[in-house]
Design a protein around this motif. Sequence first.
Motif, mmCIF file in Angstrom:
data_model
loop_
_atom_site.group_PDB
_atom_site.id
_atom_site.type_symbol
_atom_site.label_atom_id
_atom_site.label_comp_id
_atom_site.label_asym_id
_atom_site.label_seq_id
_atom_site.Cartn_x
_atom_site.Cartn_y
_atom_site.Cartn_z
ATOM 1 N N GLY A 76 0.818 -1.211 0.000
ATOM 2 C CA GLY A 76 0.000 0.000 0.000
ATOM 3 C C GLY A 76 0.848 1.254 0.000
ATOM 4 O O GLY A 76 0.513 2.252 -0.668
ATOM 5 N N TYR A 192 -5.346 -8.032 -5.719
ATOM 6 C CA TYR A 192 -6.789 -8.266 -5.648
ATOM 7 C C TYR A 192 -7.228 -9.317 -6.665
ATOM 8 O O TYR A 192 -8.038 -10.199 -6.378
ATOM 9 C CB TYR A 192 -7.503 -6.938 -5.903
ATOM 10 C CG TYR A 192 -8.963 -6.897 -5.521
ATOM 11 C CD1 TYR A 192 -9.644 -8.031 -5.081
ATOM 12 C CD2 TYR A 192 -9.668 -5.701 -5.598
ATOM 13 C CE1 TYR A 192 -10.979 -7.974 -4.728
ATOM 14 C CE2 TYR A 192 -11.011 -5.637 -5.250
ATOM 15 C CZ TYR A 192 -11.661 -6.765 -4.821
ATOM 16 O OH TYR A 192 -12.982 -6.705 -4.483
ATOM 17 N N TRP A 246 -12.887 1.270 -7.558
ATOM 18 C CA TRP A 246 -11.681 1.505 -6.760
ATOM 19 C C TRP A 246 -10.463 1.280 -7.643
ATOM 20 O O TRP A 246 -10.380 0.263 -8.328
ATOM 21 C CB TRP A 246 -11.608 0.549 -5.567
ATOM 22 C CG TRP A 246 -12.521 0.898 -4.438
ATOM 23 C CD1 TRP A 246 -13.777 0.433 -4.226
ATOM 24 C CD2 TRP A 246 -12.224 1.800 -3.365
ATOM 25 N NE1 TRP A 246 -14.297 0.982 -3.077
ATOM 26 C CE2 TRP A 246 -13.368 1.824 -2.529
ATOM 27 C CE3 TRP A 246 -11.122 2.584 -3.040
ATOM 28 C CZ2 TRP A 246 -13.424 2.610 -1.372
ATOM 29 C CZ3 TRP A 246 -11.174 3.364 -1.887
ATOM 30 C CH2 TRP A 246 -12.317 3.363 -1.070
ATOM 31 N N GLY A 249 -7.099 0.597 -4.729
ATOM 32 C CA GLY A 249 -7.583 0.725 -3.370
ATOM 33 C C GLY A 249 -7.448 2.120 -2.797
ATOM 34 O O GLY A 249 -7.608 2.318 -1.584
ATOM 35 N N ARG A 250 -7.202 3.116 -3.660
ATOM 36 C CA ARG A 250 -6.927 4.471 -3.183
ATOM 37 C C ARG A 250 -7.873 5.515 -3.774
ATOM 38 O O ARG A 250 -8.343 6.390 -3.074
ATOM 39 C CB ARG A 250 -5.479 4.858 -3.519
ATOM 40 C CG ARG A 250 -4.441 4.061 -2.767
ATOM 41 C CD ARG A 250 -3.049 4.631 -2.996
ATOM 42 N NE ARG A 250 -2.980 6.071 -2.874
ATOM 43 C CZ ARG A 250 -3.012 6.729 -1.715
ATOM 44 N NH1 ARG A 250 -3.132 6.053 -0.587
ATOM 45 N NH2 ARG A 250 -2.932 8.048 -1.695
ATOM 46 N N THR A 252 -11.414 6.455 -5.722
ATOM 47 C CA THR A 252 -12.724 5.846 -5.848
ATOM 48 C C THR A 252 -13.749 6.817 -6.410
ATOM 49 O O THR A 252 -13.609 8.045 -6.271
ATOM 50 C CB THR A 252 -13.198 5.330 -4.467
ATOM 51 O OG1 THR A 252 -14.446 4.660 -4.617
ATOM 52 C CG2 THR A 252 -13.377 6.484 -3.491
#
Length: 342
Positions: A76, A192, A246, A249-250, A252
Amino acid sequence: MRRILVFTHTGRQEAIAAAIETCSLLKAAGAITVMRRKDHEAMTDAIGEAIESIEILGEDCQIDDVDLGVVLGGDGSVLRAAELVREAPLPLVGVNLGHVGFLAEAERSELAATVDALVNQEYTVEERMTIEVKVWLDNVCLAETWALNEAAVEKANRERMVEVVIEVDGRPISTFGCDGVVMATPTGSTAYSFSAGGPVVWPDVAALIMVPISAHALFAKPLVVSPDSVMAVEILTRTDAGAVLWCDGRRTIELPPGARVEVTRSSRPVYLARLNTTPFSERLVNKFELPITGWRGPAKVDARRSATAALPVIGPGLQSVEPHHRDEPGIPMVARTDDGPE
């Protein structure tokens, strides 16, 4: 003197401690440490005093003045750093402080050796494919962004599936209800996409990946397509269930019914610094702790011998036999006993 930008996870004490040690090692090696002001302030608060000889990015120097970026954290943190330096472009090297850390090049215990290699430029730079992501609604582009790992369309409400149709190169593939669809790069194939049941794709393979998530359909298999293809997911309007996009994951954006997400290969890659030439297959085994007991490996070149005549070689005299029933008389295909076929 080489300028090295140090990113750290300011919410973790372990990461701040690693950043303090990295700054000390860089100074001892004759390099200039560069940090963002928020990271520098977090270190200052942790030790109660400011560390000298650190330049602040955007104040004492600009991103174009920096030679390399060191990321202290997990995957991340690497994704966060890639977002900040993509315009430069600046090579990044990750030092893993997380769990798997597939994007990281070194572990915490290797920090001193890593800093020494970076200062002495003992590394190579590897390009990683990224994707461009666009969101459309009624022929209007609502948003445009990018991703290093994946763009994931997910259902907005836990209690309701989202109805989608997936598309490749302007042709529909299938429609179904699902929890979502992941559109990934080879780099993101171990993130993912992997968790959703997608294939592991080697980073140097030029391809795009589409993986349905918990699809209620007979055909909802992962797809690996050309890097020049256009992948798309449309949110159907036959229900009022919305979705969410997404990216890594950051980033959106909400997707109303009728929205369309298009993914293409980006012309701007992310650059990762490599300190060693460990094959990806070995990294895969190490990161996932895969069992390899019993592996014998290929025969050594100097020990290899040509084939013997122990196995028959099929030549021009090859004969074909028509299919027949296994119990057809006169053709002993199965062993028989007095009680019939075994």
